[in-house]
Design a protein around this motif. Structure first.
Motif, PDB file in Angstrom:
ATOM      1  N   GLU A 553       0.838  -1.199   0.000  1.00  0.00           N
ATOM      2  CA  GLU A 553       0.000   0.000   0.000  1.00  0.00           C
ATOM      3  C   GLU A 553       0.873   1.250   0.000  1.00  0.00           C
ATOM      4  OE1 GLU A 553      -3.846   1.802   2.308  1.00  0.00           O
ATOM      5  OE2 GLU A 553      -3.041  -0.109   2.945  1.00  0.00           O
ATOM      6  N   LEU A 554       2.003   1.167   0.729  1.00  0.00           N
ATOM      7  CA  LEU A 554       2.909   2.322   0.757  1.00  0.00           C
ATOM      8  C   LEU A 554       3.485   2.579  -0.624  1.00  0.00           C
ATOM      9  CD1 LEU A 554       5.041   2.063   4.005  1.00  0.00           C
ATOM     10  CD2 LEU A 554       3.393   3.804   3.372  1.00  0.00           C
ATOM     11  N   ALA A 555       3.833   1.482  -1.301  1.00  0.00           N
ATOM     12  CA  ALA A 555       4.369   1.629  -2.662  1.00  0.00           C
ATOM     13  C   ALA A 555       3.321   2.271  -3.558  1.00  0.00           C
ATOM     14  CB  ALA A 555       4.794   0.283  -3.206  1.00  0.00           C
ATOM     15  N   ALA A 556       2.043   1.876  -3.370  1.00  0.00           N
ATOM     16  CA  ALA A 556       0.968   2.450  -4.184  1.00  0.00           C
ATOM     17  C   ALA A 556       0.808   3.939  -3.869  1.00  0.00           C
ATOM     18  CB  ALA A 556      -0.332   1.711  -3.907  1.00  0.00           C
ATOM     19  N   LEU A 557       0.928   4.286  -2.571  1.00  0.00           N
ATOM     20  CA  LEU A 557       0.818   5.700  -2.187  1.00  0.00           C
ATOM     21  C   LEU A 557       1.945   6.505  -2.835  1.00  0.00           C
ATOM     22  CD1 LEU A 557       0.042   5.394   1.621  1.00  0.00           C
ATOM     23  CD2 LEU A 557      -1.499   6.129  -0.166  1.00  0.00           C
ATOM     24  N   ALA A 558       3.150   5.885  -2.842  1.00  0.00           N
ATOM     25  CA  ALA A 558       4.294   6.562  -3.451  1.00  0.00           C
ATOM     26  C   ALA A 558       4.015   6.822  -4.923  1.00  0.00           C
ATOM     27  CB  ALA A 558       5.546   5.716  -3.287  1.00  0.00           C
TER      28      ALA A 558
END
Ligand code: ADP
Length: 628
Positions: A553-558
């Motif tokens: 999810e963090l990668a997607a936010l990035a």
């Protein structure tokens, strides 16, 4: 025709099955020659022509066997397609003789000869269907020769029963063509399935190899990392124990404390380098491209490394350039810092050059870091990009680095869309180079040499902090309060919405990623943003703070450009990030106004909004950064 590998596989299978039947066909044709000669024997019509025709038939049959032998012995002589063409030519020669020879039957006074000959031709046609039906070319070059002369000649008799026979033959011709069509489709499907299966097996094997290599690399990584982390820890343990020794003097104590501090710093540096690399691997680092003058970045690097170079008696030369590039200045600075610090470390005399070279083909050019140092042997030029690999540090002395600089540089350059290249020879120095995109001077929004804190001040800004940990909320409130911010705290999403309902409109929302009750900061920020948007407050600065590194999810936010800061967050980083986000928000507001005016035909000249510009690279800053 299909994509090459599949078509080739089909061709190879076709060659195998076409030629596999040829020895049987050879004997069948001798049998056919014998039968035909036998039925014509009592009264051979046009003997010369007959001998020529059947001599040709026998020769074609021998030629067919010779072709089969060639194919068996020298399969590489021609391509699979070539073998198929040769086989079709063999079919034309071999089947034209018996097909055309039916003419002799119609010359004969014996009325049953055409029937006998036709029966034999139908038998041969059935054989062709079985052995050549799966290839259109081989089938369609043989069957017409066998059946057409017979159909035409039977029609030409103008008698009822022969006309019926001609019709039946024509029907037979059509029927075997239709069957051959489905035969061919079936054959192609079987080959396709076999090829797919083979590809699947090969790609599975390749994936397995990659997974095994990755697991091996991970094992090597952990072995080297744990060794390098253990060394200073071990030293700290021993040094700390010696502090308890009553026999040690005050000056020895001071020296021991100094060593402890040195080892703690080494540990901290290595830990940060490993975290940096892990963050790059996990894909949470964002690339934010800005238009800026490359010379300003070069100057920052110069002022950072000139003293180190001068201490070794080296010159650090920076080639003057006026080029404006469109790149991520934070990531580019990390790349150059690593390359220039290596150049200083591995050069004993001479100089280090940092410069930009135009490229003929690319719009933009290359940045080069050149040194006159020890150079790197050819055999090591691949391996130095592996984690923890060092050319000449078998004792793994931490003062000589850890072998993490170049792997980080390589990943960063790849992230920036380029490729790092190296030219080096032992004793003759090294050149590292990578491409940069040309920028647009009118797009420059801020000078790199200007301090970011010269942007909008934190004084008077309203900040909403969301964290389920009361001590963190307290710490943030006190820090932001010291900067002159008006702060409200909330333990969860509900609390944050209640603060907004009370009429507090924040200029920034800081949110922890992991909240209580399995809620995430991303969900809380979405709820807060939606509520603010409903109240007509768009574009509020939001910032996630997390200790999580590998969450998808963090990668997607990035990827969406939502700014993320990774713990531990120093006050300086938080301040720098907030200032940059507020500065960016101001610019976006300005651009929106210019855009509106532009659309209304009142004004132009605003900077073009570009995808990367609207988000900020909070996560792109180096973990190891301690001030700013
Ligand atoms: P570190 O410098 O911390 O050892 P790096 O990953 O930056 O780790 O470099 C890996 C190895 O590559 C170094 O140990 C060194 O042997 C070699 N190397 C890197 N840069 C240079 C250079 N400019 N000249 C010679 N050798 C170099």
């Amino acid at each position: 025709m299909r994509a090459d590998p599949i078509q080739r596989a089909i061709d190879e299978d076709l060659v195998r099955v076409l030629y596999a039947q040829d020895p049987i066909a050879f004997f069948s044709h001798w049998f056919s020659i014998a039968v035909l000669v036998a039925i014509y024997w009592p009264n051979i019509p046009s003997p010369h022509l007959f001998i020529a025709c059947f001599g040709f038939y026998a020769a074609a049959n021998c030629g067919s066997l010779a072709l089969w032998i060639c194919n068996r012995r020298y399969p590489q002589l021609v391509s699979p397609r070539g073998w198929i063409y040769l086989h079709a030519l063999r079919g034309v020669l071999l089947y034209s003789a018996p097909g055309l020879a039916v003419w002799f039957a119609f010359q004969s006074p014996h009325s049953d000869l055409p029937l006998l000959h036709t029966v034999l031709l139908v038998t041969l046609a059935a054989g062709v269907f079985m052995s050549n039906g799966f290839d259109l070319l081989n089938f369609s070059t043989a069957i017409p020769f066998l059946l057409f002369p017979s159909i035409v000649l039977h029609f030409g008799t103008h008698t009822f029963d022969r006309t019926i026979l001609a019709v039946v033959l024509a029907f037979f011709f059509c029927a075997i063509n239709v069957y051959a069509l489905s035969y061919r489709k079936l054959f192609q499907r079987v080959v396709q399935a076999r090829v797919d299966q083979q590809y699947l097996a090969e790609s599975l094997a390749a994936q397995k190899r990659v997974a095994e290599e990755a697991s091996l690399a991970k094992t090597r990584f952990f072995a080297a990392a744990s060794h390098d982390l253990r060394q200073p820890l071990h030293a700290i343990g021993l040094l700390a124990a010696s502090l308890n020794d009553p026999a040690t003097t005050a000056s020895q104590h001071a020296k021991t404390a100094e060593h402890i501090v040195y080892n703690v710093e080494a540990l901290n540096q290595l830990f940060n380098q490993v975290l940096d690399l892990a963050r790059l691997e996990s894909g949470v680092t964002q690339v934010i491209r800005l238009h800026f003058r490359l010379s300003e970045l070069f100057e920052r690097i110069g002022s950072q490394y000139r003293p180190q170079a001068a201490a070794k008696g080296l010159a650090l030369r920076i080639a003057p350039t006026s080029v404006v590039v469109h790149d991520d200045p934070v990531l580019l600075e990390r790349v150059l810092s690593n390359l220039v610090s290596n150049a200083v470390r591995y050069t004993e005399d001479g100089a280090i050059w940092l410069g930009f070279r135009r490229s003929g083909r690319l719009s933009g050019g290359f940045v080069e870091v050149r040194d006159s140092g020890i150079g790197i042997p050819g055999a090591e030029q691949q391996r130095i990009f592996e984690e923890f690999y060092q050319v000449a540090n078998p004792q793994r002395d931490a003062r000589q680095g850890h072998g993490l600089g170049l792997p980080t540089v390589k990943r960063l350059v790849t992230m920036l869309g380029g490729e790092l290249s190296l030219r080096s020879a032992p004793g003759r120095g090294s050149v590292f180079r990578f491409p940069v995109q040309e920028g647009d001077a009118s797009g420059i929004v801020t000078s790199l040499s200007e301090s970011v804190t010269s942007g909008p001040s934190a004084q008077g800004q309203r900040v909403l902090c969301i964290d389920d940990e009361p001590s963190i909320l307290e710490g943030l409130a006190s820090l932001l309060g010291r900067w002159g911010c008006e702060v409200r705290g909330a333990r969860d999403e509900g609390g944050a919405l209640a603060v907004l309902q009370s009429g507090f409109v924040p200029d920034a929302v800081l949110c922890d990623y992991q909240l209580a009750n399995h809620r995430t900061g991303a969900q809380a920020l979405t709820a807060v943003r939606n509520m603010l948007a409903r109240a007509g407050h768009e574009g509020v600065v939001t910032l996630l703070i997390t200790g999580d590194m590998a969450s998808t999810e963090l990668a997607a936010l990035a990827l969406q450009g939502i700014p993320v800061l990774h713990k531990p967050v120093t006050p300086a980083r938080l301040r720098r990030t907030l200032d940059m986000l507020w500065q960016q928000a101001e610019l976006d507001k300005g651009r929106a106004v210019v855009g509106r005016e532009g659309r209304e035909g009142l004004a132009g000249g605003g900077r073009r909004a570009e995808p990367g510009d609207t988000s900020h690279d909070a996560a792109g800053e180096p973990q190891s950064e301690s001030q700013n």
